[in-house]
Design a protein around this motif. Structure first.
Motif, PDB file in Angstrom:
ATOM      1  N   ALA A 712      -3.246  -8.107   5.119  1.00  0.00           N
ATOM      2  CA  ALA A 712      -4.662  -8.106   4.763  1.00  0.00           C
ATOM      3  C   ALA A 712      -5.448  -9.121   5.569  1.00  0.00           C
ATOM      4  CB  ALA A 712      -4.823  -8.373   3.267  1.00  0.00           C
ATOM      5  N   VAL A 713      -4.855 -10.261   5.870  1.00  0.00           N
ATOM      6  CA  VAL A 713      -5.570 -11.318   6.577  1.00  0.00           C
ATOM      7  C   VAL A 713      -6.017 -10.836   7.950  1.00  0.00           C
ATOM      8  CG1 VAL A 713      -5.395 -13.640   7.539  1.00  0.00           C
ATOM      9  CG2 VAL A 713      -4.343 -13.117   5.324  1.00  0.00           C
ATOM     10  N   LEU A 714      -5.114 -10.212   8.684  1.00  0.00           N
ATOM     11  CA  LEU A 714      -5.436  -9.750  10.034  1.00  0.00           C
ATOM     12  C   LEU A 714      -6.409  -8.583  10.004  1.00  0.00           C
ATOM     13  CD1 LEU A 714      -5.029  -9.816  13.089  1.00  0.00           C
ATOM     14  CD2 LEU A 714      -3.008  -8.367  12.775  1.00  0.00           C
ATOM     15  N   GLY A 768      -5.770   1.603  13.594  1.00  0.00           N
ATOM     16  CA  GLY A 768      -5.747   1.257  12.182  1.00  0.00           C
ATOM     17  C   GLY A 768      -4.692   2.020  11.412  1.00  0.00           C
ATOM     18  N   THR A 769      -4.571   3.321  11.702  1.00  0.00           N
ATOM     19  CA  THR A 769      -3.555   4.124  11.023  1.00  0.00           C
ATOM     20  C   THR A 769      -2.155   3.674  11.412  1.00  0.00           C
ATOM     21  OG1 THR A 769      -5.065   6.011  10.972  1.00  0.00           O
ATOM     22  CG2 THR A 769      -2.733   6.474  10.638  1.00  0.00           C
ATOM     23  N   THR A 770      -1.975   3.361  12.692  1.00  0.00           N
ATOM     24  CA  THR A 770      -0.670   2.854  13.141  1.00  0.00           C
ATOM     25  C   THR A 770      -0.344   1.528  12.465  1.00  0.00           C
ATOM     26  OG1 THR A 770      -1.015   3.929  15.288  1.00  0.00           O
ATOM     27  CG2 THR A 770       0.687   2.231  15.167  1.00  0.00           C
ATOM     28  N   TYR A 771      -1.336   0.658  12.406  1.00  0.00           N
ATOM     29  CA  TYR A 771      -1.130  -0.646  11.762  1.00  0.00           C
ATOM     30  C   TYR A 771      -0.776  -0.459  10.285  1.00  0.00           C
ATOM     31  CZ  TYR A 771      -2.092  -5.426  10.205  1.00  0.00           C
ATOM     32  OH  TYR A 771      -1.982  -6.677   9.663  1.00  0.00           O
ATOM     33  N   TYR A 772      -1.482   0.467   9.619  1.00  0.00           N
ATOM     34  CA  TYR A 772      -1.182   0.713   8.209  1.00  0.00           C
ATOM     35  C   TYR A 772       0.249   1.215   8.032  1.00  0.00           C
ATOM     36  CZ  TYR A 772      -1.079   3.076   3.711  1.00  0.00           C
ATOM     37  OH  TYR A 772      -0.720   3.496   2.460  1.00  0.00           O
ATOM     38  N   GLY A 773       0.685   2.089   8.936  1.00  0.00           N
ATOM     39  CA  GLY A 773       2.025   2.634   8.814  1.00  0.00           C
ATOM     40  C   GLY A 773       3.119   1.577   8.916  1.00  0.00           C
ATOM     41  N   PHE A 817      -5.216  -0.048   0.062  1.00  0.00           N
ATOM     42  CA  PHE A 817      -6.646  -0.129   0.365  1.00  0.00           C
ATOM     43  C   PHE A 817      -6.891  -0.345   1.858  1.00  0.00           C
ATOM     44  CE2 PHE A 817     -10.861  -2.113   0.571  1.00  0.00           C
ATOM     45  CZ  PHE A 817     -11.592  -1.182  -0.159  1.00  0.00           C
ATOM     46  N   LEU A 818      -5.899  -0.846   2.588  1.00  0.00           N
ATOM     47  CA  LEU A 818      -6.043  -0.981   4.036  1.00  0.00           C
ATOM     48  C   LEU A 818      -6.315   0.379   4.677  1.00  0.00           C
ATOM     49  CD1 LEU A 818      -3.131  -3.464   4.867  1.00  0.00           C
ATOM     50  CD2 LEU A 818      -5.545  -3.998   4.418  1.00  0.00           C
ATOM     51  N   LEU A 819      -5.705   1.433   4.139  1.00  0.00           N
ATOM     52  CA  LEU A 819      -5.942   2.773   4.667  1.00  0.00           C
ATOM     53  C   LEU A 819      -7.381   3.210   4.409  1.00  0.00           C
ATOM     54  CD1 LEU A 819      -4.779   5.343   5.963  1.00  0.00           C
ATOM     55  CD2 LEU A 819      -4.085   6.091   3.676  1.00  0.00           C
ATOM     56  N   VAL A 820      -7.919   2.846   3.263  1.00  0.00           N
ATOM     57  CA  VAL A 820      -9.313   3.175   2.952  1.00  0.00           C
ATOM     58  C   VAL A 820     -10.250   2.512   3.954  1.00  0.00           C
ATOM     59  CG1 VAL A 820     -11.130   3.075   1.184  1.00  0.00           C
ATOM     60  CG2 VAL A 820      -8.742   3.432   0.509  1.00  0.00           C
ATOM     61  N   TRP A1006       3.835   6.223   2.923  1.00  0.00           N
ATOM     62  CA  TRP A1006       4.051   5.019   3.720  1.00  0.00           C
ATOM     63  C   TRP A1006       4.006   3.779   2.838  1.00  0.00           C
ATOM     64  CZ3 TRP A1006       0.359   6.116   8.479  1.00  0.00           C
ATOM     65  CH2 TRP A1006       0.967   7.100   9.264  1.00  0.00           C
ATOM     66  N   ASN A1007       3.126   3.806   1.849  1.00  0.00           N
ATOM     67  CA  ASN A1007       3.000   2.660   0.948  1.00  0.00           C
ATOM     68  C   ASN A1007       4.296   2.430   0.170  1.00  0.00           C
ATOM     69  OD1 ASN A1007       0.429   1.075   0.524  1.00  0.00           O
ATOM     70  ND2 ASN A1007       1.159   1.211  -1.585  1.00  0.00           N
ATOM     71  N   ILE A1008       4.844   3.491  -0.390  1.00  0.00           N
ATOM     72  CA  ILE A1008       6.072   3.385  -1.170  1.00  0.00           C
ATOM     73  C   ILE A1008       7.223   2.894  -0.305  1.00  0.00           C
ATOM     74  CG2 ILE A1008       7.853   4.773  -2.293  1.00  0.00           C
ATOM     75  CD1 ILE A1008       5.658   4.227  -4.174  1.00  0.00           C
ATOM     76  N   ILE A1009       7.336   3.445   0.893  1.00  0.00           N
ATOM     77  CA  ILE A1009       8.434   3.065   1.780  1.00  0.00           C
ATOM     78  C   ILE A1009       8.336   1.591   2.153  1.00  0.00           C
ATOM     79  CG2 ILE A1009       9.398   3.407   4.080  1.00  0.00           C
ATOM     80  CD1 ILE A1009       8.721   6.389   3.786  1.00  0.00           C
ATOM     81  N   SER A1010       7.103   1.124   2.466  1.00  0.00           N
ATOM     82  CA  SER A1010       6.924  -0.269   2.856  1.00  0.00           C
ATOM     83  C   SER A1010       7.294  -1.222   1.718  1.00  0.00           C
ATOM     84  CB  SER A1010       5.467  -0.505   3.278  1.00  0.00           C
ATOM     85  OG  SER A1010       5.250  -1.851   3.558  1.00  0.00           O
ATOM     86  N   VAL A1011       6.798  -0.926   0.514  1.00  0.00           N
ATOM     87  CA  VAL A1011       7.094  -1.790  -0.627  1.00  0.00           C
ATOM     88  C   VAL A1011       8.581  -1.751  -0.955  1.00  0.00           C
ATOM     89  CG1 VAL A1011       6.670  -2.151  -3.092  1.00  0.00           C
ATOM     90  CG2 VAL A1011       4.757  -1.625  -1.554  1.00  0.00           C
ATOM     91  N   SER A1012       9.178  -0.582  -0.864  1.00  0.00           N
ATOM     92  CA  SER A1012      10.591  -0.440  -1.192  1.00  0.00           C
ATOM     93  C   SER A1012      11.490  -1.170  -0.201  1.00  0.00           C
ATOM     94  CB  SER A1012      10.965   1.049  -1.239  1.00  0.00           C
ATOM     95  OG  SER A1012      10.231   1.713  -2.247  1.00  0.00           O
ATOM     96  N   GLN A1013      11.044  -1.285   1.017  1.00  0.00           N
ATOM     97  CA  GLN A1013      11.827  -2.039   1.996  1.00  0.00           C
ATOM     98  C   GLN A1013      11.892  -3.520   1.639  1.00  0.00           C
ATOM     99  OE1 GLN A1013       9.884  -1.037   5.657  1.00  0.00           O
ATOM    100  NE2 GLN A1013      11.146   0.781   6.010  1.00  0.00           N
ATOM    101  N   VAL A1014      10.882  -3.980   0.889  1.00  0.00           N
ATOM    102  CA  VAL A1014      10.869  -5.381   0.476  1.00  0.00           C
ATOM    103  C   VAL A1014      11.613  -5.583  -0.832  1.00  0.00           C
ATOM    104  CG1 VAL A1014       9.377  -7.304  -0.204  1.00  0.00           C
ATOM    105  CG2 VAL A1014       8.716  -5.823   1.699  1.00  0.00           C
ATOM    106  N   LEU A1015      11.361  -4.665  -1.805  1.00  0.00           N
ATOM    107  CA  LEU A1015      11.910  -4.851  -3.146  1.00  0.00           C
ATOM    108  C   LEU A1015      13.115  -3.988  -3.445  1.00  0.00           C
ATOM    109  CD1 LEU A1015       8.607  -4.986  -5.221  1.00  0.00           C
ATOM    110  CD2 LEU A1015       9.920  -6.889  -4.293  1.00  0.00           C
ATOM    111  N   GLY A1016      13.388  -3.002  -2.592  1.00  0.00           N
ATOM    112  CA  GLY A1016      14.438  -2.043  -2.922  1.00  0.00           C
ATOM    113  C   GLY A1016      13.858  -0.915  -3.752  1.00  0.00           C
TER     114      GLY A1016
END
Length: 1018
Positions: A712-714, A768-773, A817-820, A1006-1016
């Motif tokens: 989010a910062v970037l 932006g879409t690439t960054y979100y992914g 929300f980054l995708l929005v 993409w959101n689920i996959i990203s979060v799951s990579q962190v938390l399982g």
């Protein structure tokens, strides 16, 4: 793991253990389990995409069938008028200055036809009160018509809507009436195959030259002399000079050299039309273009010889904003001026001694141009013509020549009678349809023959033929407003079934289970194949619907039956989708009220104000509900966000573009004035305010959940702010270009502008879409130094670690929300400054809405998606749009491009027109994801329900506008109000379908996959 509400952090204490318990899974087992869950999620996600694509297909098919029966078409006859076969035999004309022609002695050998695109009639009429820039700039037409009435006449030239250039050119060359479905072909015309004036000229051996608007070449390919013809791009409305300068550069030498290598020149100037689109009619640029046209026309008159006819006309007018396409008086009232150095014109037939000063005195239809030109040039009148000869061209300069007037009208009426008989025979119409017209025809012929035998004046015969032509035209108008009711019914049934499926899917009490998805898809495919085969079989038996339509109907019906059968096969079943809460009933009532309201033209006209009322009602009710919350935190948060939502709504309502029907009770603020297409200077501050404030407001929402970290910062702190600043710079440069603020060439300024726009769109939609992914969740992790904790660890003195994860409680929402924001950047760029401000307020309203939903625990309610949909509908109006063709901002196609390029140009116009609906469609998953536990089970099903509920609102609006347009198909305001609203709703439904499928549901993956990579995986 423990989540603390105060800090929104996860504190995980890991105590050193001398030996791991035996029941703890091994890393290998955890990895295999995670892979299995990931595969299951991806499979369920893919099936969900297929399911929504099927619903999109049903929507498209329903709209197709209804449109096929509703948007009028006429049968085009391929008959051709022949020189050797006149429709009525005339006596030989008396000797005079007329040489041999075809059906009638020709008056001219050559002609120059000048089309000044969008030349409104009042642009040509002088006035003592020059309060507008378009007054007293183009004076040569009225001046010659008044001073030399025997050589020139000026008349109002009434176009038949739709007033788009391509449809007008068809009417001006064929003499037929347009039908509404032709409006969609304005960006890609097809060749005119029916008999027309240009084809008759070519068949007569005439050498034709075209200069200007390249639309002519899509209509008449290969008709023009290639060595003399010069075509130019017609849709770059930012360019006021290239086409006009090109036409003049090649036209004047052809006239001045006395060249004999041409017979008819068509010159199509576009500068007046482009000045209207870009600035509006009341702008100094319009004054300059009209003065330029005045100067050029004087040069053409000076270069003209005695045997050449000069015609100057507008193909349509323009409204007070410079747009056209509808049927308002300003849009249909163009100008027609004919000039010849022969003294042959007059006004004696209607006792007018000078040209009329308003279009209400002596208007002529644009279809009347075809028989007039054909007879003046000695050609057959095109077979499908319905126009009548313009009397001023034949009445003569002295006393009225009634014989000539009766003769040309007899030929025109005879051709119309021949067309009427052929059309009746081909369509198999009842002969009584033309009964009154046929009676008038018989009377006119009898009077004509009697006058011929007695060699008496033919004034009565002339009047009789005119009456016949008027009545025949009335009958033809009614014939071409006959609708294909069965096709319309098919479309409504398919749309109704799709709506029922969406309602069932969206509002079942529990989300659809992932394990049921394969069963749905399998049954739908099986029954679809069976229905397709059945439809093909019916089509092959000679069904009136045709093989293609029968197949499509069969496939749609079969798949719908397959869905219904699947519901019955599921053992546990699903509950009926009725509201089960106060908020659910509110969603239902607001949606149904709006759907019912579209039966009223007043409701449709004032829809923007009614949308404001609905949103304000929700804000007040959510404020009341928040006051009743049990915890102080939810109570305060809900009250603040409800108030903020209402404030943003009221501020956004200040942006308005009024419909013509709303006047004088509405004042437009979207443009600098009611007669301009440019923004006021103060509005240029809005994009800069957005660049400063919007990222800060978003950052504030993120900090509320300690989520302003990581990706989010970037993106929000840097990417969003710089992109909005670049957009603001673009609009400053655009204003500088419009107002000549900089001493820089137009080409240089345009290159800089388009480069900036391309960079912003590239950053938002590509980078932006690439960054979100690839972005990581918006969290931060803090690990204090190890410390001795003897008291906590007991006598063994074991060491402890603490790890604080900030942003944990909103891990899904803050990342999504980054995708929005990606789409937010693109849409803001493509809106004018006031529209960009509206979209910025929309972003804040979305954040306020999800906070309201969270504080009132409404994530599963229909109210969230429905309010998002209503926000999209509301901001459609606040970004300078209305449910009218003339409000489409076509110039958006040139913000990032210098010429028309497919499919990018339509894509940019689509983003501009439906930008608000697109952003709300992208934001739908936030209703479910905002402040939800990261490992919450069933998120995919809940997101699917939210998307389906969002689409359900648009499906209801589409079905309602479709049904009311069909029911009110004979209403006086059909093509002005109900039909444009139906088309707006249909396109909006298809757009949000695709965005919901590929962006909202796709981005959620993409959101689920990203979060799951962190938390399982949960």
């Amino acid at each position: 793991m423990e989540t603390t509400a105060a800090s929104s952090s996860l504190v995980q204490e890991i105590a050193s253990q001398p030996e791991a318990p035996k029941h703890v899974p091994t890393d290998d087992l955890i990895e295999r389990n995670n892979r299995r869950k990931a595969v299951q999620f991806k499979a369920s996600h893919a099936l969900l995409i297929l399911f929504f694509l099927w619903l999109f297909t049903l929507h498209a098919l329903g709209i197709y069938f209804f449109t096929k029966g509703f948007l009028l078409t006429r049968l085009v006859l391929d008959h051709k008028s022949e020189c050797a076969s006149p429709p009525i035999e005339l006596q030989k004309p008396s000797p005079g200055s007329y040489s041999a022609g075809c059906w009638y002695p020709k008056t001219f050998d050559k002609a120059v036809v000048i089309i000044i695109d969008a030349l409104r009639y009042d642009f040509t009429i002088p006035t003592d009160d020059s309060k507008h820039h378009f007054h007293n700039a183009l004076t040569v037409l009225h001046e010659t018509a008044v001073q030399q009435p025997e050589t020139a006449f000026l008349l109002p030239f009434i176009a038949d809507p739709p007033t788009a250039t391509l449809q007008r050119l068809k009417g001006l060359t064929t003499g037929t009436l347009p039908v509404f479905i032709d409006a969609g072909s304005n960006f890609g015309g097809t060749a005119i195959e029916e008999d027309n004036l240009v084809a008759q000229l070519r068949d007569a051996g005439k050498t034709l030259v075209h200069l200007g608007d390249d639309t002519w070449h899509s209509l008449f390919p290969g008709y023009f002399e290639p060595n003399l013809t010069h075509a130019y791009d017609s849709f770059n409305v930012w360019d006021l000079h290239t086409v006009d300068d090109g036409v003049t550069e090649h036209l004047l030498p052809l006239l001045q050299s006395g060249a004999k290598n041409w017979d008819v020149i068509f010159g199509h100037y576009l500068g007046v039309d482009h000045a209207g689109h870009r600035y509006g009619p009341d702008h100094v640029a319009m004054n300059d273009k009209l003065k330029q046209m005045d100067r050029i026309l004087r040069e053409i008159i000076a270069a003209l010889d005695d045997e050449t006819l000069l015609v100057v006309m507008g193909d349509h007018g323009m409204d007070t904003k410079g747009d056209h396409g509808g049927e308002s008086d300003d849009e249909v009232e163009a100008a027609l001026w004919m000039y010849s150095k022969k003294s042959i014109f007059g006004h004696g037939h209607n006792e007018l001694k000078k040209p009329p000063r308003t279009a209400k005195e002596r208007p002529v239809g644009q279809i009347d141009f075809v028989p007039t030109m054909a007879l003046l040039l000695g050609l057959p009148i095109p077979f499908n013509n319905l126009g009548s000869p313009i009397s001023e061209a034949f009445v003569g300069p002295a006393k009225p020549d009634w014989q000539k007037l009766a003769s040309v009208n007899a030929l025109s009426a005879g051709q119309i009678q021949r067309y009427q008989q052929a059309y009746t025979a081909v369509r198999g119409l009842d002969k009584d349809v033309f009964s009154v017209a046929n009676i008038l025809w018989t009377i006119a012929v009898d009077m004509w023959q009697g006058a011929q035998q007695k060699t008496a004046p033919d004034a009565e015969g002339f009047a009789a033929f005119v009456r016949y032509q008027v009545e025949n035209l009335r009958v033809c108008r009614s014939l071409w407003t006959r609708f294909d009711v069965p096709s319309m019914v098919y479309g409504i049934i398919v749309l109704g079934c799709a709506l029922a499926i969406l309602a069932f899917y969206a509002r079942a009490t529990t989300p659809f289970r992932a394990e049921d998805s394969p069963l749905f898809i399998r049954q739908i495919v099986i029954y679809l194949a069976f229905g397709l085969l059945l439809g093909l079989s019916i089509g092959m038996t000679g069904s009136s619907a045709g093989m293609l339509d029968s197949s499509l109907l069969g496939a749609a019906g079969g798949s719908i039956v397959g869905f219904a059968c699947t519901i019955l096969e599921i053992p546990s079943g699903y509950p009926l989708p009725f509201p089960n809460s106060t908020w659910g009933w509110l969603s239902f009532v607001l949606t149904v009220l709006q759907a019912i309201g579209f039966a009223s033209n007043s409701f449709t006209i004032w829809e923007d104000e009614i949308s404001l009322l609905f949103l304000a009602t929700f804000a007040f009710l959510s404020l009341a509900a928040s006051i009743r919350q049990h915890t102080a935190k939810d109570r305060v948060l809900g009250m603040i966000q409800s108030s903020f939502f209402l404030i943003c709504t009221r501020i956004a309502s200040l942006s308005r573009l009024c419909r013509e029907e709303q006047m004088p009770y509405c004042r437009s603020t979207y443009y600098s004035s009611a007669t301009s297409s440019t923004s006021a200077s103060w509005q240029l501050l809005i994009p800069f305010a957005l660049a400063i404030l919007l990222p800060s407001f978003i950052k504030g929402y993120y900090k509320g959940t300690r989520s302003y970290a990581g990706s989010a910062v970037l993106w929000i702190g840097v990417g969003l702010r710089i992109s909005l600043l670049a957009s603001a710079i673009y609009w400053i440069l655009d204003a500088a270009d419009d107002n000549n603020w900089l001493n820089v060439s137009e080409d240089t300024l345009r290159l800089v502008k388009t480069t900036i726009a391309q960079l912003v769109l590239g950053v938002s939609l590509v980078a932006g879409t690439t960054y979100y992914g690839w972005a990581t969740p918006c969290i931060s992790i803090e690990t204090p130094e190890e410390r001795e904790n003897g008291d906590a660890m007991g006598t063994q003195g074991r060491k402890a670690k603490q790890m604080a994860v900030f942003g944990y409680s909103n891990m899904h929402g803050s990342r999504y929300f980054l995708l929005v924001t990606n789409w937010l950047i693109a849409v803001i760029l493509l809106q004018k400054p006031m529209g960009g401000g509206s979209i910025g307020l929309l972003a804040l309203q979305i954040l306020a809405l999800v906070e309201i939903i969270d504080s009132n625990d409404l994530a599963r309610s229909a109210i969230g998606p429905v309010m998002l949909a209503m926000l999209g509908n509301f901001h459609f109006f606040k970004t300078g749009h209305q449910a009218t063709l003339s409000s489409i901002q076509w110039e958006t196609a040139f913000i990032a491009l210098r010429t028309i390029r497919y499919p990018w140009s339509p894509f940019l116009v689509l983003l501009n027109t439906y930008g608000a609906q697109i952003i709300t469609a992208v934001a739908v998953p936030l209703i479910v994801l905002w402040k939800q536990p990261p490992k919450k089970k069933g998120l995919l099903g809940e997101v699917a329900m939210a998307v389906a509920t969002f689409l359900l609102y648009f499906a209801v609006i589409n079905l309602a506008t479709t049904m009311w347009a069909g029911w009110l198909r004979r209403h006086l305001m059909l093509y002005r109000i109900f039909s444009p609203r139906f088309m707006t709703a249909a396109v909006a439904l298809l757009v949000v379908d695709l965005i919901g499928i590929f962006v909202a549901i796709g981005g959620f993956r993409w959101n689920i996959i990203s979060v799951s990579q962190v938390l399982g995986w949960a």
